[in-house]
Write a protein that holds these residues in place. Structure first.
Motif, PDB file in Angstrom:
ATOM      1  N   GLU A  83       0.824  -1.206   0.000  1.00 44.98           N
ATOM      2  CA  GLU A  83       0.000   0.000   0.000  1.00 44.98           C
ATOM      3  C   GLU A  83       0.860   1.259   0.000  1.00 44.98           C
ATOM      4  O   GLU A  83       0.565   2.228  -0.705  1.00 44.98           O
ATOM      5  CB  GLU A  83      -0.938   0.001   1.207  1.00 44.98           C
ATOM      6  CG  GLU A  83      -1.849   1.222   1.263  1.00 44.98           C
ATOM      7  CD  GLU A  83      -2.786   1.216   2.446  1.00 44.98           C
ATOM      8  OE1 GLU A  83      -3.555   2.171   2.594  1.00 44.98           O
ATOM      9  OE2 GLU A  83      -2.736   0.258   3.244  1.00 44.98           O
ATOM     10  N   ALA A  84       1.929   1.222   0.776  1.00 44.60           N
ATOM     11  CA  ALA A  84       2.779   2.412   0.898  1.00 44.60           C
ATOM     12  C   ALA A  84       3.600   2.671  -0.356  1.00 44.60           C
ATOM     13  O   ALA A  84       3.952   3.817  -0.650  1.00 44.60           O
ATOM     14  CB  ALA A  84       3.698   2.274   2.109  1.00 44.60           C
ATOM     15  N   SER A  85       3.919   1.614  -1.095  1.00 39.49           N
ATOM     16  CA  SER A  85       4.840   1.749  -2.222  1.00 39.49           C
ATOM     17  C   SER A  85       4.187   1.597  -3.591  1.00 39.49           C
ATOM     18  O   SER A  85       4.807   1.921  -4.606  1.00 39.49           O
ATOM     19  CB  SER A  85       5.936   0.687  -2.103  1.00 39.49           C
ATOM     20  OG  SER A  85       5.383  -0.617  -2.251  1.00 39.49           O
ATOM     21  N   SER A  86       2.957   1.059  -3.619  1.00 39.87           N
ATOM     22  CA  SER A  86       2.273   0.729  -4.885  1.00 39.87           C
ATOM     23  C   SER A  86       3.035  -0.313  -5.692  1.00 39.87           C
ATOM     24  O   SER A  86       2.927  -0.382  -6.916  1.00 39.87           O
ATOM     25  CB  SER A  86       2.055   1.993  -5.735  1.00 39.87           C
ATOM     26  OG  SER A  86       1.244   2.928  -5.048  1.00 39.87           O
ATOM     27  N   LEU A  87       3.822  -1.131  -5.008  1.00 42.17           N
ATOM     28  CA  LEU A  87       4.540  -2.226  -5.640  1.00 42.17           C
ATOM     29  C   LEU A  87       3.908  -3.554  -5.245  1.00 42.17           C
ATOM     30  O   LEU A  87       3.359  -3.689  -4.154  1.00 42.17           O
ATOM     31  CB  LEU A  87       6.008  -2.238  -5.198  1.00 42.17           C
ATOM     32  CG  LEU A  87       6.888  -1.066  -5.620  1.00 42.17           C
ATOM     33  CD1 LEU A  87       8.259  -1.190  -4.957  1.00 42.17           C
ATOM     34  CD2 LEU A  87       7.037  -1.010  -7.129  1.00 42.17           C
ATOM     35  N   SER A  88       4.020  -4.529  -6.129  1.00 41.90           N
ATOM     36  CA  SER A  88       3.645  -5.894  -5.785  1.00 41.90           C
ATOM     37  C   SER A  88       4.895  -6.637  -5.347  1.00 41.90           C
ATOM     38  O   SER A  88       5.877  -6.708  -6.095  1.00 41.90           O
ATOM     39  CB  SER A  88       3.004  -6.600  -6.983  1.00 41.90           C
ATOM     40  OG  SER A  88       2.783  -7.971  -6.681  1.00 41.90           O
ATOM     41  N   LEU A  89       4.882  -7.197  -4.140  1.00 40.77           N
ATOM     42  CA  LEU A  89       6.064  -7.855  -3.603  1.00 40.77           C
ATOM     43  C   LEU A  89       6.178  -9.313  -4.019  1.00 40.77           C
ATOM     44  O   LEU A  89       7.184  -9.955  -3.731  1.00 40.77           O
ATOM     45  CB  LEU A  89       6.061  -7.775  -2.072  1.00 40.77           C
ATOM     46  CG  LEU A  89       5.954  -6.392  -1.429  1.00 40.77           C
ATOM     47  CD1 LEU A  89       6.153  -6.501   0.072  1.00 40.77           C
ATOM     48  CD2 LEU A  89       6.943  -5.424  -2.036  1.00 40.77           C
ATOM     49  N   GLY A  90       5.149  -9.852  -4.654  1.00 36.94           N
ATOM     50  CA  GLY A  90       5.180 -11.268  -4.997  1.00 36.94           C
ATOM     51  C   GLY A  90       5.156 -12.160  -3.770  1.00 36.94           C
ATOM     52  O   GLY A  90       5.688 -13.274  -3.785  1.00 36.94           O
ATOM     53  N   TYR A  91       4.513 -11.681  -2.703  1.00 35.94           N
ATOM     54  CA  TYR A  91       4.488 -12.440  -1.451  1.00 35.94           C
ATOM     55  C   TYR A  91       3.411 -13.519  -1.481  1.00 35.94           C
ATOM     56  O   TYR A  91       2.294 -13.284  -1.940  1.00 35.94           O
ATOM     57  CB  TYR A  91       4.225 -11.503  -0.265  1.00 35.94           C
ATOM     58  CG  TYR A  91       3.884 -12.242   1.013  1.00 35.94           C
ATOM     59  CD1 TYR A  91       4.871 -12.902   1.731  1.00 35.94           C
ATOM     60  CD2 TYR A  91       2.568 -12.327   1.474  1.00 35.94           C
ATOM     61  CE1 TYR A  91       4.570 -13.607   2.881  1.00 35.94           C
ATOM     62  CE2 TYR A  91       2.258 -13.025   2.622  1.00 35.94           C
ATOM     63  CZ  TYR A  91       3.260 -13.658   3.325  1.00 35.94           C
ATOM     64  OH  TYR A  91       2.961 -14.368   4.458  1.00 35.94           O
TER      65      TYR A  91
END
Length: 367
Positions: A83-91
């Motif tokens: 949410e903070a980064s707008s990245l998908s971490l692939g978690y």
């Protein structure tokens, strides 16, 4: 405490340092991260991306418990970073599989996990024979003996995680300074004066998270950092159709479809190069486990230096001679990132040290 330019200075901008720095900054602490140069030795470059609990703690069960506490925090931690980064971490946390190529290896894994489970029932596992393993992963090789499975394990992109930590840290008002290797740390005005060669700043507290660099930094504040490099080599393949839902210790399929192959450990000093013999060994093992990889192309290979203590477990300590100076070092920067951000930070801020960490002082090596 006197008012300083910063509440905290975190030395080191890797996964350990950034998880701690973000945890401090989001709790309202004015925090600066002093990082090294692009050419600095960085364990994050070689991280396999496992959030791994299974088998941790065979020398001290509290290490397994600490890893489990972090794994349980990871779902909320990952969601917060995304949410903070707008990245998908692939978690994801589908559980992890430790594949055994023969019956002796399988028996050894089972005995170790059985002992850990006897100490803490939360350290769960299942034994899978060849048939049961093939039901979960049909592509597994015919010569594989079986595996142990633990629901506690998962995986994530370490590079996206690190990038997300940077973005989240900056969003909460943290200050990141690259190319600022610390030259000296001295007591000053009830806190610490830190000289990077280009800038001198003051902070109320300092946290050393510089990996192998802690060996030179720790004595400046009356601490020791008994860490040494251990090289690991990693191969990455072209993208392959999704077939491996579960991370393993030596083969992991990323969210993008490529495969990471690894699990080597070499005492080579500061040499982080790649060698044909180890690359070939990693590739052969991967093909034995998953024959479909026989015709898959390797697109990149690299080596990186892990940060290892003599017993492979962390060190978390506050200086007795320089109160307010801390060291945090481990080789499980991904697994423990959530615990560092959510649990360790409270201690840095003055709360009681988590009881799970009572063993993890450097003095355990002074025997």
């Amino acid at each position: 405490m006197m008012k300083h330019e910063y509440d905290f200075a975190v030395v080191g901008g890797g996964l350990v340092g950034m998880a701690i720095a973000y945890g401090l900054a989001k709790r309202g602490q004015k925090t600066i991260v002093l990082d090294g140069e692009d050419s600095s030795v960085r364990a994050a470059r070689g991280n396999f991306g496992l959030i791994w609990v299974s088998g941790k703690g065979r020398k001290r069960v509290d290490y397994g418990r600490w890893s489990l506490e972090s794994a349980l925090l990871w779902p909320a931690f990952a969601a917060e970073l995304e949410e903070a980064s707008s990245l998908s971490l692939g978690y994801s946390r589908p559980g992890g599989i430790n594949i055994a190529l023969n019956d002796d290896a399988l028996a050894g894994s089972v005995n170790m996990l059985r002992e850990l489970h006897a100490h803490d029932a939360r350290l769960t596992y299942e034994v899978l024979d060849r048939k049961q393993l093939a039901e979960r992963v049909p592509e597994v090789g015919q010569s594989v003996a079986g595996a142990v499975y633990s629901k506690n394990d998962g995986h994530v992109s370490p590079l996206y995680t690190l990038r997300a930590l940077f973005l989240a840290f900056e969003r909460t008002g943290g200050e990141y300074v690259p190319e600022a290797p610390v030259k000296s740390i001295e007591r000053a005005n009830g806190g610490f004066r830190i000289d990077t060669g280009k800038r001198v700043l003051e902070a109320g507290r300092v946290v050393l998270c510089a990996g192998l660099g802690n060996r030179q930094l720790a004595p400046m504040v009356g601490l020791t950092a008994p860490v040494a490099p251990l090289r690991g080599q990693i191969l990455v393949t072209e993208r392959v159709r999704p077939f491996l839902k579960y991370p393993t210790l030596s083969v992991r399929q990323t969210a993008e479809g490529s495969l990471l192959l690894g699990e080597s450990a070499e005492d080579t000093g500061m040499d982080d190069g790649v060698t044909p013999e180890i690359v070939a060994h990693i590739a052969r093992k991967a093909v034995t486990q998953f024959p479909l990889l026989n015709n898959v192309r390797v697109v990149r290979a690299w080596g990186a230096l892990r940060v290892m203590t003599p017993d492979s477990m962390p060190v978390y300590e506050e200086s007795a001679t320089h109160p307010g100076a801390f060291i945090a070092t481990c080789h499980s920067g991904v697994t423990l990132a959530a615990a560092h951000c959510e649990l360790l930070v409270g201690w840095l801020l003055g709360a009681q040290r988590p009881s799970l960490l009572n063993y993890f002082y450097a003095k355990r090596f002074a025997v």
